[in-house]
Design a protein around this motif. Structure first.
Motif, PDB file in Angstrom:
ATOM      1  N   VAL A 127     -15.714 -47.814  20.337  1.00 50.08           N
ATOM      2  CA  VAL A 127     -15.312 -47.721  19.076  1.00 50.08           C
ATOM      3  C   VAL A 127     -15.788 -48.472  18.207  1.00 50.08           C
ATOM      4  O   VAL A 127     -16.271 -47.892  16.766  1.00 50.08           O
ATOM      5  CB  VAL A 127     -13.759 -47.400  19.087  1.00 50.08           C
ATOM      6  CG1 VAL A 127     -13.101 -47.053  17.725  1.00 50.08           C
ATOM      7  CG2 VAL A 127     -13.137 -46.372  20.011  1.00 50.08           C
ATOM      8  N   ILE A 128     -15.691 -49.722  18.270  1.00 61.94           N
ATOM      9  CA  ILE A 128     -16.221 -50.672  17.395  1.00 61.94           C
ATOM     10  C   ILE A 128     -17.723 -50.490  16.884  1.00 61.94           C
ATOM     11  O   ILE A 128     -18.310 -50.515  16.080  1.00 61.94           O
ATOM     12  CB  ILE A 128     -15.520 -52.150  17.761  1.00 61.94           C
ATOM     13  CG1 ILE A 128     -14.334 -52.383  17.853  1.00 61.94           C
ATOM     14  CG2 ILE A 128     -16.475 -53.135  17.021  1.00 61.94           C
ATOM     15  CD1 ILE A 128     -14.092 -53.623  18.365  1.00 61.94           C
ATOM     16  N   PHE A 129     -18.351 -50.179  18.341  1.00 68.61           N
ATOM     17  CA  PHE A 129     -19.659 -49.896  18.135  1.00 68.61           C
ATOM     18  C   PHE A 129     -20.150 -48.798  17.169  1.00 68.61           C
ATOM     19  O   PHE A 129     -21.130 -48.839  16.422  1.00 68.61           O
ATOM     20  CB  PHE A 129     -20.307 -49.934  19.470  1.00 68.61           C
ATOM     21  CG  PHE A 129     -22.006 -49.702  19.420  1.00 68.61           C
ATOM     22  CD1 PHE A 129     -22.848 -50.710  19.280  1.00 68.61           C
ATOM     23  CD2 PHE A 129     -22.360 -48.403  19.904  1.00 68.61           C
ATOM     24  CE1 PHE A 129     -24.063 -50.440  19.200  1.00 68.61           C
ATOM     25  CE2 PHE A 129     -23.740 -48.219  19.722  1.00 68.61           C
ATOM     26  CZ  PHE A 129     -24.702 -49.158  19.335  1.00 68.61           C
ATOM     27  N   LYS A 130     -19.206 -47.820  17.601  1.00 69.36           N
ATOM     28  CA  LYS A 130     -19.475 -46.545  16.867  1.00 69.36           C
ATOM     29  C   LYS A 130     -19.278 -46.620  15.246  1.00 69.36           C
ATOM     30  O   LYS A 130     -19.855 -46.186  14.344  1.00 69.36           O
ATOM     31  CB  LYS A 130     -18.806 -45.403  17.450  1.00 69.36           C
ATOM     32  CG  LYS A 130     -18.633 -44.101  16.811  1.00 69.36           C
ATOM     33  CD  LYS A 130     -17.878 -42.997  17.403  1.00 69.36           C
ATOM     34  CE  LYS A 130     -18.213 -41.509  16.802  1.00 69.36           C
ATOM     35  NZ  LYS A 130     -17.221 -40.626  17.592  1.00 69.36           N
ATOM     36  N   GLN A 131     -18.326 -47.499  15.150  1.00 69.40           N
ATOM     37  CA  GLN A 131     -17.856 -47.479  13.750  1.00 69.40           C
ATOM     38  C   GLN A 131     -18.890 -48.464  13.083  1.00 69.40           C
ATOM     39  O   GLN A 131     -19.322 -48.276  11.805  1.00 69.40           O
ATOM     40  CB  GLN A 131     -16.383 -48.281  13.570  1.00 69.40           C
ATOM     41  CG  GLN A 131     -15.364 -47.424  14.088  1.00 69.40           C
ATOM     42  CD  GLN A 131     -13.983 -48.167  14.035  1.00 69.40           C
ATOM     43  OE1 GLN A 131     -13.827 -49.532  13.699  1.00 69.40           O
ATOM     44  NE2 GLN A 131     -12.957 -47.390  14.007  1.00 69.40           N
ATOM     45  N   THR A 134     -21.935 -48.705  13.704  1.00 69.17           N
ATOM     46  CA  THR A 134     -23.187 -47.739  13.630  1.00 69.17           C
ATOM     47  C   THR A 134     -23.041 -46.856  12.335  1.00 69.17           C
ATOM     48  O   THR A 134     -23.917 -46.769  11.570  1.00 69.17           O
ATOM     49  CB  THR A 134     -23.487 -46.995  14.871  1.00 69.17           C
ATOM     50  OG1 THR A 134     -23.696 -47.655  15.889  1.00 69.17           O
ATOM     51  CG2 THR A 134     -24.520 -46.197  14.810  1.00 69.17           C
ATOM     52  N   GLN A 135     -21.785 -46.430  12.192  1.00 68.07           N
ATOM     53  CA  GLN A 135     -21.256 -45.637  10.765  1.00 68.07           C
ATOM     54  C   GLN A 135     -21.537 -46.600   9.737  1.00 68.07           C
ATOM     55  O   GLN A 135     -22.092 -46.058   8.799  1.00 68.07           O
ATOM     56  CB  GLN A 135     -20.224 -44.959  11.144  1.00 68.07           C
ATOM     57  CG  GLN A 135     -20.193 -43.854  12.388  1.00 68.07           C
ATOM     58  CD  GLN A 135     -18.511 -43.286  12.280  1.00 68.07           C
ATOM     59  OE1 GLN A 135     -17.717 -43.995  11.880  1.00 68.07           O
ATOM     60  NE2 GLN A 135     -18.516 -42.348  13.368  1.00 68.07           N
ATOM     61  N   ASP A 159     -26.907 -48.237   4.647  1.00 66.93           N
ATOM     62  CA  ASP A 159     -28.206 -47.778   4.327  1.00 66.93           C
ATOM     63  C   ASP A 159     -28.327 -46.690   3.290  1.00 66.93           C
ATOM     64  O   ASP A 159     -29.158 -46.827   2.301  1.00 66.93           O
ATOM     65  CB  ASP A 159     -28.981 -47.364   5.676  1.00 66.93           C
ATOM     66  CG  ASP A 159     -29.001 -48.500   6.762  1.00 66.93           C
ATOM     67  OD1 ASP A 159     -29.142 -49.516   6.433  1.00 66.93           O
ATOM     68  OD2 ASP A 159     -29.070 -48.170   7.955  1.00 66.93           O
ATOM     69  N   LYS A 160     -27.312 -45.883   3.311  1.00 68.51           N
ATOM     70  CA  LYS A 160     -27.230 -44.765   2.153  1.00 68.51           C
ATOM     71  C   LYS A 160     -26.956 -45.309   0.951  1.00 68.51           C
ATOM     72  O   LYS A 160     -27.281 -45.032   0.061  1.00 68.51           O
ATOM     73  CB  LYS A 160     -26.208 -43.735   2.597  1.00 68.51           C
ATOM     74  CG  LYS A 160     -26.748 -42.980   3.926  1.00 68.51           C
ATOM     75  CD  LYS A 160     -25.717 -41.791   4.109  1.00 68.51           C
ATOM     76  CE  LYS A 160     -26.022 -41.018   5.311  1.00 68.51           C
ATOM     77  NZ  LYS A 160     -24.947 -39.856   5.516  1.00 68.51           N
TER      78      LYS A 160
END
Length: 240
Positions: A170-174, A176-177, A183-184
């Motif tokens: 979950v932390i890795f996914k967050q 990444t998000q 970046d945006k």
């Protein structure tokens, strides 16, 4: 004497007859004394009492000697001596029997002592075996408890590790998000900075012209130019 016969106490009857014989001897009535002793001897022989036979025969020997009947006296004497020898032999046999009985009792006591010792040893062995079994049961119980605890700990550890893995995912996914959003954001800020560069540059130029030129006419023109520049910059910013 009749009472002795009725009650079966023949030894008392013998003793009574000998006492009567003694009374008769004191009164020198030897035939009567001999009669009582002969009867006592007969009863003793029927009873098979060696002691009573020997005593009765010994007293009868004295009566025969006083009566002068030495042949009968010799026979009575021999009978008395024979009975005395028998008594001695009986005593010896009794002593031997008592000794054998004592030895048997001692042997039995030693056997009982040995049996008690063997029983004590067996009981000690049983107690030791019982203690060993108890120790084994306790050890087995502790081992079982330890095994259960280890299994539970292993299961909990696996569950915790699974939860940690899930949290890490979950932390890795967050993360990444968040990196994508960052970046945006950077891209957006870059676009905004690029788009604001021209209007801001124009405003800066107009401000520089106005601040340098002090001619009133030119100043009016400059103010008009500044107004146009600001309007153009504002329209550009509003469009963004």
């Amino acid at each position: 004497m009749a009472l002795a016969r009725k009650t079966g106490l023949r030894e008392h009857e013998i003793a009574t007859l000998r006492n009567l014989s003694r009374i008769e001897r004191k009164q020198s009535r030897l035939p009567a004394a001999r009669k009582y002793l002969s009867l006592a001897l007969e009863i003793a022989q029927k009873l098979g009492s060696t002691k009573e036979i020997a005593e009765s025969a010994s007293e009868l020997t004295e009566v025969y000697v006083k009566m002068g009947d030495f042949r009968q006296a010799l026979q009575s004497h021999r009978l008395a001596e024979t009975m005395r020898d028998s008594l001695i032999n009986e005593d010896k046999l009794k002593q031997i029997a008592r000794l054998e009985f004592k030895q048997a009792v001692d042997a039995k006591e030693r056997e009982n002592d040995l049996l008690k010792k063997n029983m004590a040893l067996q009981q000690a062995e049983l107690d030791r075996d019982s203690l060993i079994r108890t120790g084994l049961f306790v050890g087995l119980g502790l081992l079982t408890v330890l095994t259960v605890v280890l299994v539970l700990a292993f299961v909990m550890k696996r569950r915790t590790n699974a939860q940690l893995d899930e949290m890490n995912r979950v932390i890795f996914k967050q993360n990444t998000q968040l990196r994508a959003l960052n970046d945006k954001k950077n891209e957006f800020l870059g676009v905004v900075a690029h788009d604001l560069r021209n209007p801001i540059g124009a405003i800066a130029n107009a401000i520089e012209i106005v601040s340098v030129d002090v001619d009133p006419i030119s100043s009016a023109e400059n103010r008009a130019l500044l107004a146009d520049t600001l309007a153009s910059a504002w329209s550009t910013v509003s469009w963004m």
